[in-house]
Scaffold this active site. Structure first.
Site, PDB file in Angstrom:
ATOM      1  N   ASN A 237       0.808  -1.228   0.000  1.00 18.84           N
ATOM      2  CA  ASN A 237       0.000   0.000   0.000  1.00 18.84           C
ATOM      3  C   ASN A 237       0.836   1.271   0.000  1.00 18.84           C
ATOM      4  O   ASN A 237       0.417   2.296   0.523  1.00 18.84           O
ATOM      5  CB  ASN A 237      -0.962   0.026   1.199  1.00 18.84           C
ATOM      6  CG  ASN A 237      -1.870  -1.177   1.195  1.00 18.84           C
ATOM      7  OD1 ASN A 237      -2.355  -1.570   0.130  1.00 18.84           O
ATOM      8  ND2 ASN A 237      -2.069  -1.795   2.345  1.00 18.84           N
ATOM      9  N   ARG A 238       2.005   1.175  -0.531  1.00 22.30           N
ATOM     10  CA  ARG A 238       2.908   2.345  -0.640  1.00 22.30           C
ATOM     11  C   ARG A 238       3.299   2.923   0.723  1.00 22.30           C
ATOM     12  O   ARG A 238       3.725   4.059   0.821  1.00 22.30           O
ATOM     13  CB  ARG A 238       2.275   3.453  -1.509  1.00 22.30           C
ATOM     14  CG  ARG A 238       2.006   2.982  -2.948  1.00 22.30           C
ATOM     15  CD  ARG A 238       3.336   2.664  -3.635  1.00 22.30           C
ATOM     16  NE  ARG A 238       3.193   2.193  -5.004  1.00 22.30           N
ATOM     17  CZ  ARG A 238       3.311   0.906  -5.379  1.00 22.30           C
ATOM     18  NH1 ARG A 238       3.541  -0.046  -4.496  1.00 22.30           N
ATOM     19  NH2 ARG A 238       3.228   0.578  -6.635  1.00 22.30           N
TER      20      ARG A 238
END
Ligand SMILES: Cc1cc2nc3c(=O)[nH]c(=O)nc-3n(C[C@H](O)[C@H](O)[C@H](O)COP(=O)(O)O)c2cc1C
Length: 214
Positions: free
Chosen positions: A191-192
């Site tokens: 999710n970065r």
């Protein structure tokens, strides 16, 4: 044109937390470096991108090979009269980075590049295969040359001259040591929400450790 907007990957191979890191970034670099090698990748783990601020005012990146690292810094070899050599002479501030795709890791090192001692450059030059030694002698790195043949003809002449003689290191070829002032470790996460830990040198020995937002 190819659409790249859907090119993305989820990073989940590892994690970087404050409780699994040493106080010294060189130790963490060493740990990461050996882990990359143990992944068994065929990539050149010691290939690093270095950027300098050029005489033309532009930053420039290029890949060089890291040949040694320790508490003193990170050593690479090059032609001191090359574009990067001239840039470093004017402004020794340099940035080096590694992207180890296999482990979803990046390391970014800011530091000052200093020429290493002549005898160390001599020692490394002597250890190189003869072909690489001749390559260093024959190439006026970063200069415009008339043609490829020009280089190959000069190489042939040198091969004759040095057929039975050892090749001395050209004085304009040698090592630079990047003395780090800041080292950032980046570990890709889902999710970065990547892990980023930055070490900043406080005095000659102590490193401040901070977490940065991804
Ligand atoms: C994988 C790889 C390794 C390289 N290793 C070196 C090196 O150790 N030293 C070097 O001077 N150039 C090396 N080069 C070439 C440099 O990227 C660059 O072309 C050259 O040093 C001239 O750069 P400059 O004109 O900006 O000074 C390497 C290139 C690649 C792709």
């Amino acid at each position: 044109m190819k659409d790249l907007s859907n090119y993305r990957k989820t990073y989940e191979k590892s994690e970087l937390t404050e409780n699994n890191i040493p106080d010294c970034p060189i130790q963490l670099f060493q740990q990461w470096f050996y882990e990359i090698e143990n992944f068994g990748a065929s990539t050149e783990a010691n290939a690093m991108t270095i950027s300098t601020l050029g005489l033309d005012g532009f930053p420039k990146n290029r890949v060089v090979l890291l040949k040694k690292f320790n508490e003193e810094g990170f050593i690479f070899y090059t032609n001191y009269n090359s574009e990067k050599g001239k840039a470093i002479k004017q402004n020794p501030n340099i940035c080096a980075s590694f992207f180890w795709e296999i482990a979803e890791r990046q390391v970014i090192i800011k530091g000052k590049a200093e020429k290493i001692a002549e005898n160390l450059s001599d020692g490394y030059f002597e250890s190189r295969p003869k072909g690489s030694q001749l390559g260093a002698v024959v190439s006026p790195q970063s200069e415009v040359i008339p043609s490829k043949e020009y280089l190959l003809e000069n190489l042939k002449k040198l091969e004759k001259i040095y057929e039975n003689k050892p090749i001395e290191r050209p004085k304009n070829w040698g090592g630079f040591c990047i003395k780090p002032v800041q080292i950032e470790f980046w570990q890709g996460r889902p999710n970065r929400l990547h892990d980023r830990i930055r070490f900043t040198l406080q005095n000659d020995y102590n490193w401040k450790i901070e977490r940065l937002a991804p």
